[in-house]
Design a protein around this motif. Structure first.
Motif, PDB file in Angstrom:
ATOM      1  N   PRO A 139       0.793  -1.225   0.080  1.00 18.07           N
ATOM      2  CA  PRO A 139      -0.009   0.037  -0.192  1.00 18.07           C
ATOM      3  C   PRO A 139       0.880   1.136   0.287  1.00 18.07           C
ATOM      4  O   PRO A 139       1.829   1.373   0.537  1.00 18.07           O
ATOM      5  N   ARG A 140       0.568   2.051  -0.868  1.00 17.59           N
ATOM      6  CA  ARG A 140       1.318   3.595  -1.039  1.00 17.59           C
ATOM      7  C   ARG A 140       0.690   4.233   0.076  1.00 17.59           C
ATOM      8  O   ARG A 140       1.325   5.233   0.645  1.00 17.59           O
ATOM      9  N   TRP A 141      -0.699   4.211   0.441  1.00 12.07           N
ATOM     10  CA  TRP A 141      -1.624   5.133   1.430  1.00 12.07           C
ATOM     11  C   TRP A 141      -2.402   4.042   2.150  1.00 12.07           C
ATOM     12  O   TRP A 141      -2.643   3.125   1.738  1.00 12.07           O
ATOM     13  N   GLN A 142      -2.602   4.491   3.465  1.00  9.34           N
ATOM     14  CA  GLN A 142      -3.544   3.786   4.223  1.00  9.34           C
ATOM     15  C   GLN A 142      -5.023   4.200   3.973  1.00  9.34           C
ATOM     16  O   GLN A 142      -5.825   3.336   4.309  1.00  9.34           O
ATOM     17  N   THR A 143      -5.297   5.346   3.898  1.00  8.73           N
ATOM     18  CA  THR A 143      -6.386   5.969   3.785  1.00  8.73           C
ATOM     19  C   THR A 143      -6.721   6.818   2.607  1.00  8.73           C
ATOM     20  O   THR A 143      -6.002   7.336   1.973  1.00  8.73           O
ATOM     21  N   ILE A 144      -8.075   6.998   2.167  1.00  2.37           N
ATOM     22  CA  ILE A 144      -8.389   7.878   1.068  1.00  2.37           C
ATOM     23  C   ILE A 144      -7.803   9.347   1.353  1.00  2.37           C
ATOM     24  O   ILE A 144      -7.387  10.186   0.563  1.00  2.37           O
ATOM     25  N   PRO A 145      -8.082   9.960   2.723  1.00  2.00           N
ATOM     26  CA  PRO A 145      -7.677  11.333   2.909  1.00  2.00           C
ATOM     27  C   PRO A 145      -6.209  11.410   2.584  1.00  2.00           C
ATOM     28  O   PRO A 145      -5.600  12.240   1.713  1.00  2.00           O
ATOM     29  N   GLN A 198      -9.530  -1.274   1.204  1.00  2.00           N
ATOM     30  CA  GLN A 198     -10.328  -1.952   0.267  1.00  2.00           C
ATOM     31  C   GLN A 198     -10.266  -1.099  -1.236  1.00  2.00           C
ATOM     32  O   GLN A 198      -9.767  -1.504  -2.158  1.00  2.00           O
ATOM     33  N   THR A 199     -10.868   0.148  -1.031  1.00  2.00           N
ATOM     34  CA  THR A 199     -10.848   0.792  -2.096  1.00  2.00           C
ATOM     35  C   THR A 199      -9.877   1.465  -2.771  1.00  2.00           C
ATOM     36  O   THR A 199      -9.574   1.351  -4.003  1.00  2.00           O
ATOM     37  N   LEU A 200      -8.545   1.701  -2.115  1.00  2.00           N
ATOM     38  CA  LEU A 200      -7.439   2.245  -2.530  1.00  2.00           C
ATOM     39  C   LEU A 200      -6.761   1.145  -3.242  1.00  2.00           C
ATOM     40  O   LEU A 200      -6.090   1.136  -4.400  1.00  2.00           O
ATOM     41  N   ARG A 201      -6.663  -0.130  -2.623  1.00  2.00           N
ATOM     42  CA  ARG A 201      -6.237  -1.365  -3.328  1.00  2.00           C
ATOM     43  C   ARG A 201      -6.580  -1.544  -4.692  1.00  2.00           C
ATOM     44  O   ARG A 201      -6.214  -1.864  -5.918  1.00  2.00           O
ATOM     45  N   LEU A 202      -8.075  -1.798  -4.868  1.00  2.96           N
ATOM     46  CA  LEU A 202      -8.821  -2.009  -5.761  1.00  2.96           C
ATOM     47  C   LEU A 202      -8.840  -1.357  -7.071  1.00  2.96           C
ATOM     48  O   LEU A 202      -8.681  -1.751  -8.157  1.00  2.96           O
ATOM     49  N   TYR A 203      -8.622   0.059  -6.743  1.00  2.07           N
ATOM     50  CA  TYR A 203      -8.890   0.817  -7.804  1.00  2.07           C
ATOM     51  C   TYR A 203      -7.577   1.319  -8.217  1.00  2.07           C
ATOM     52  O   TYR A 203      -7.444   1.918  -9.328  1.00  2.07           O
ATOM     53  N   TYR A 255     -18.046   7.272  -8.556  1.00  6.40           N
ATOM     54  CA  TYR A 255     -17.212   7.667  -7.442  1.00  6.40           C
ATOM     55  C   TYR A 255     -15.916   6.907  -7.042  1.00  6.40           C
ATOM     56  O   TYR A 255     -14.968   7.648  -7.144  1.00  6.40           O
ATOM     57  N   LYS A 256     -15.837   5.718  -7.237  1.00  4.05           N
ATOM     58  CA  LYS A 256     -14.470   4.872  -6.917  1.00  4.05           C
ATOM     59  C   LYS A 256     -13.928   4.662  -8.372  1.00  4.05           C
ATOM     60  O   LYS A 256     -12.595   5.017  -8.256  1.00  4.05           O
ATOM     61  N   ALA A 257     -14.593   4.106  -9.206  1.00  3.45           N
ATOM     62  CA  ALA A 257     -13.749   3.949 -10.680  1.00  3.45           C
ATOM     63  C   ALA A 257     -13.615   5.317 -11.335  1.00  3.45           C
ATOM     64  O   ALA A 257     -12.853   5.432 -12.297  1.00  3.45           O
ATOM     65  N   GLY A 258     -14.282   6.140 -11.017  1.00  5.67           N
ATOM     66  CA  GLY A 258     -14.217   7.501 -11.712  1.00  5.67           C
ATOM     67  C   GLY A 258     -13.187   8.622 -10.735  1.00  5.67           C
ATOM     68  O   GLY A 258     -11.876   8.737 -11.046  1.00  5.67           O
ATOM     69  N   CYS A 259     -13.760   9.138  -9.636  1.00  5.35           N
ATOM     70  CA  CYS A 259     -13.261  10.189  -8.949  1.00  5.35           C
ATOM     71  C   CYS A 259     -11.925   9.625  -8.276  1.00  5.35           C
ATOM     72  O   CYS A 259     -10.603  10.289  -8.379  1.00  5.35           O
ATOM     73  N   ILE A 260     -11.952   8.536  -7.608  1.00  5.18           N
ATOM     74  CA  ILE A 260     -10.813   8.031  -6.704  1.00  5.18           C
ATOM     75  C   ILE A 260      -9.901   7.453  -7.703  1.00  5.18           C
ATOM     76  O   ILE A 260      -8.584   7.892  -7.372  1.00  5.18           O
ATOM     77  N   ALA A 261     -10.370   6.636  -8.619  1.00  6.98           N
ATOM     78  CA  ALA A 261      -9.205   6.242  -9.653  1.00  6.98           C
ATOM     79  C   ALA A 261      -8.603   7.410 -10.256  1.00  6.98           C
ATOM     80  O   ALA A 261      -7.241   7.608 -10.640  1.00  6.98           O
ATOM     81  N   SER A 262      -9.215   8.469 -10.605  1.00  4.91           N
ATOM     82  CA  SER A 262      -8.569   9.601 -11.394  1.00  4.91           C
ATOM     83  C   SER A 262      -7.401  10.551 -10.407  1.00  4.91           C
ATOM     84  O   SER A 262      -6.387  11.043 -10.898  1.00  4.91           O
ATOM     85  N   LEU A 263      -7.529  10.338  -9.055  1.00  6.43           N
ATOM     86  CA  LEU A 263      -6.800  10.953  -8.113  1.00  6.43           C
ATOM     87  C   LEU A 263      -5.515  10.171  -7.838  1.00  6.43           C
ATOM     88  O   LEU A 263      -4.598  10.569  -7.382  1.00  6.43           O
ATOM     89  N   ILE A 264      -5.913   8.852  -7.950  1.00 10.97           N
ATOM     90  CA  ILE A 264      -4.827   8.014  -7.512  1.00 10.97           C
ATOM     91  C   ILE A 264      -3.829   8.181  -8.887  1.00 10.97           C
ATOM     92  O   ILE A 264      -2.534   8.085  -8.730  1.00 10.97           O
ATOM     93  N   ARG A 265      -4.176   8.247 -10.050  1.00 13.74           N
ATOM     94  CA  ARG A 265      -3.578   8.010 -11.229  1.00 13.74           C
ATOM     95  C   ARG A 265      -3.184   9.503 -11.863  1.00 13.74           C
ATOM     96  O   ARG A 265      -1.978   9.612 -12.473  1.00 13.74           O
TER      97      ARG A 265
END
Length: 496
Positions: free
Chosen positions: A5-11, A174-179, A206-216
């Motif tokens: 894991p690169r991050w533990q939490t979404i924030p 869960q969310t950070l790893r999957l997306y 939300y997850k495959a859109g917003c969160i994935a975009s901020l990860i990448r």
């Protein structure tokens, strides 16, 4: 493959975007253009506003608003304050939304009134905050301390495999790893311009859109209402490269006369039980997409399977791909798709009975979908164990729709099935038996008490548009089996 894991939490992930991507564009929403540095600052200020409002670790807050930059800032500000996000479907009527807001125990509800003429009436006793107000910018920059990856990050309501809507609890890890993996499989790249037509209240948006975009490090362009000419204008003017969506989206793009205006599109992702092979073939031949991934997922486990870069046209067109890393899929003896792994939900909020019915003692999530696995491990969805059908990407549950129809004074019995529709994939058809007194006068459709158009119009006032039956057929009686249950296979035969 071991996940590190690169991050533990979404924030933690969201607040790092300024350092990672600097002044490149994070969000474009009409005239508003926000850099990653500015987005991180706005999220921290929103977190401060929530903290000052009294929102802390584990407090749930509902968001009932359309896709927008404000939605993003509000949602990420909320989780950065330690809160738990509860998105509410913008297509819900006040009564439907009130049920979810009340059962979630939300401490507040974020709304944007005036969307599609919708009255976002918040139930009495729940503070309402306009996300278009100055609230989000009113706080001092803030990040909650002590958040853990195992803390619940969001509760997204779904009817799951049966009945009334249930709140699916997922944690940050869960969310950070999957997306993070989703970004690789969907070919989302840093610098991509991602037009998000999928609703933010849905995992896909939300997850495959917003969160994935901020990860990448992709630029988010939110779309509040899907309108084909407006989408084409945005693709052309903003040089959109990434455009996932339901099969309905790609049907619409294939009908665009000036396809040269779509030239920048590179990658897409879609998924449904009944994607026509011909649709995938035409997308590859007539549109500029270099990759179009297909997959299978559900709110209770996120993205379960996805096709792989380099998969053959046939594999992409006829299967939902292979399981994501760390996810197991098997087919039960009755054909039901079972899923196990780190992505499976933490349970349904305040509903241990439904949780135990859905996740067995061995950790297998019973999806309610029927499928097959080929020798290479690719999943094909062949139907639904229950009666759920999908209208333009939205799950429609016959039992819920039937409950609404039975509130009409003329309706004695109702049964709803999904029937094929070229544009939406499936739509609802209602078979209705009227009360004797409503059938006394003869009428065009239903015998005087109510006509099919009248019942459809009545339904539109009471439920989200995608739930409203497109067709109504009146019967003298419903076909029942020996135990009194409606034989929906007979109704499917009538519909055909």
């Amino acid at each position: 493959m071991t996940y590190h894991p690169r991050w533990q939490t979404i924030p933690e992930m969201v607040c790092s975007v300024g350092d990672r991507f600097g002044d490149s564009e994070a969000v474009v929403d009409g005239p508003l253009r926000i850099s990653y540095v500015e987005l991180a600052h706005r999220v921290r200020c929103a977190a401060g506003a929530f903290a000052e409002f009294g929102i802390g670790r584990g407090d749930r807050v509902a968001i009932w608003a359309p896709n927008s930059a404000a939605w993003l800032i509000a949602a990420f500000g909320l989780v950065t304050a330690g809160g738990v996000l509860v998105p509410v479907n913008t297509r819900f009527k006040a009564e439907e939304a009130a049920d979810i807001i009340t059962r979630s125990g939300a401490k507040a509800v974020l709304v944007q009134n005036g969307f599609l003429g919708q009255d976002f009436s918040v139930p009495e006793g729940f503070p309402a905050i306009e996300i278009t107000s100055d609230f989000l910018s009113s706080g001092r920059p803030y990040e909650a301390r002590g958040l853990l990856g195992t803390d619940i990050a969001d509760v997204i309501y779904t009817s799951g495999t049966t009945g009334r809507a249930k709140g699916v609890m997922m944690n940050h890890e869960q969310t950070l790893r999957l997306y993070s993996e989703w970004c690789d499989l969907a070919d989302l790249r840093q610098g991509d311009r991602y037009l998000i037509v999928n609703p933010f209240f849905h995992t896909f948006g939300y997850k495959a859109g917003c969160i994935a975009s901020l990860i990448r490090g992709a630029t988010i362009l939110p779309v509040a209402v899907f309108d084909v000419p407006a989408v084409v204008d945005l693709v052309e003017s903003e040089r959109i490269t990434m455009l996932p969506g339901a099969p309905t989206l790609y049907h619409s793009l294939l009908a665009v006369p000036d396809k040269h205006r779509l030239a920048t599109l590179r990658a897409g992702v879609t998924g449904a039980a009944d994607i026509p092979v011909e649709l995938i073939r035409r997308v590859h031949e007539e549109l500029p997409f270099q990759t179009l991934a297909t997959g299978y997922g559900l709110t209770e486990a996120g993205t379960v399977t996805l096709s792989r870069p380099g998969d053959s046209f046939t594999d992409i067109a006829t299967t939902a791909g292979k399981p994501c890393d760390g996810v197991e899929v098997r087919i039960a003896s009755d054909g039901e798709v079972l899923v196990r792994g780190y992505t499976v939900m933490q349970g349904y909020l305040d509903d241990p009975v439904a949780t135990a019915e859905t996740i067995d003692p061995d950790g297998w999530l019973h999806t309610g979908d029927l499928g097959t696995l080929d020798e290479a491990g690719r999943l094909t969805i062949v139907g639904r164990k229950k009666d759920m059908f999908i209208v333009g990407g939205f799950n429609a549950y016959p039992a819920e729709i039937e409950g609404f129809l039975l509130e009409h004074p003329a309706v004695r019995q109702a049964a709803v099935i999904g029937v094929p529709d070229e544009r939406m994939g499936q739509v609802g058809k209602a078979f209705v038996v009227l009360h004797p007194e409503a059938k006394e006068a003869t009428g065009e459709s239903g015998g005087g008490g109510v006509s099919a158009p009248e019942l459809i119009s009545w339904s539109r006032e009471r439920m989200a548009g995608y739930k409203v039956p497109r067709y109504v057929e009146f019967l003298d009686e419903l076909p029942l089996n020996a135990t009194g249950k409606v034989m929906k296979d007979r109704l499917q035969g009538l519909a055909r």
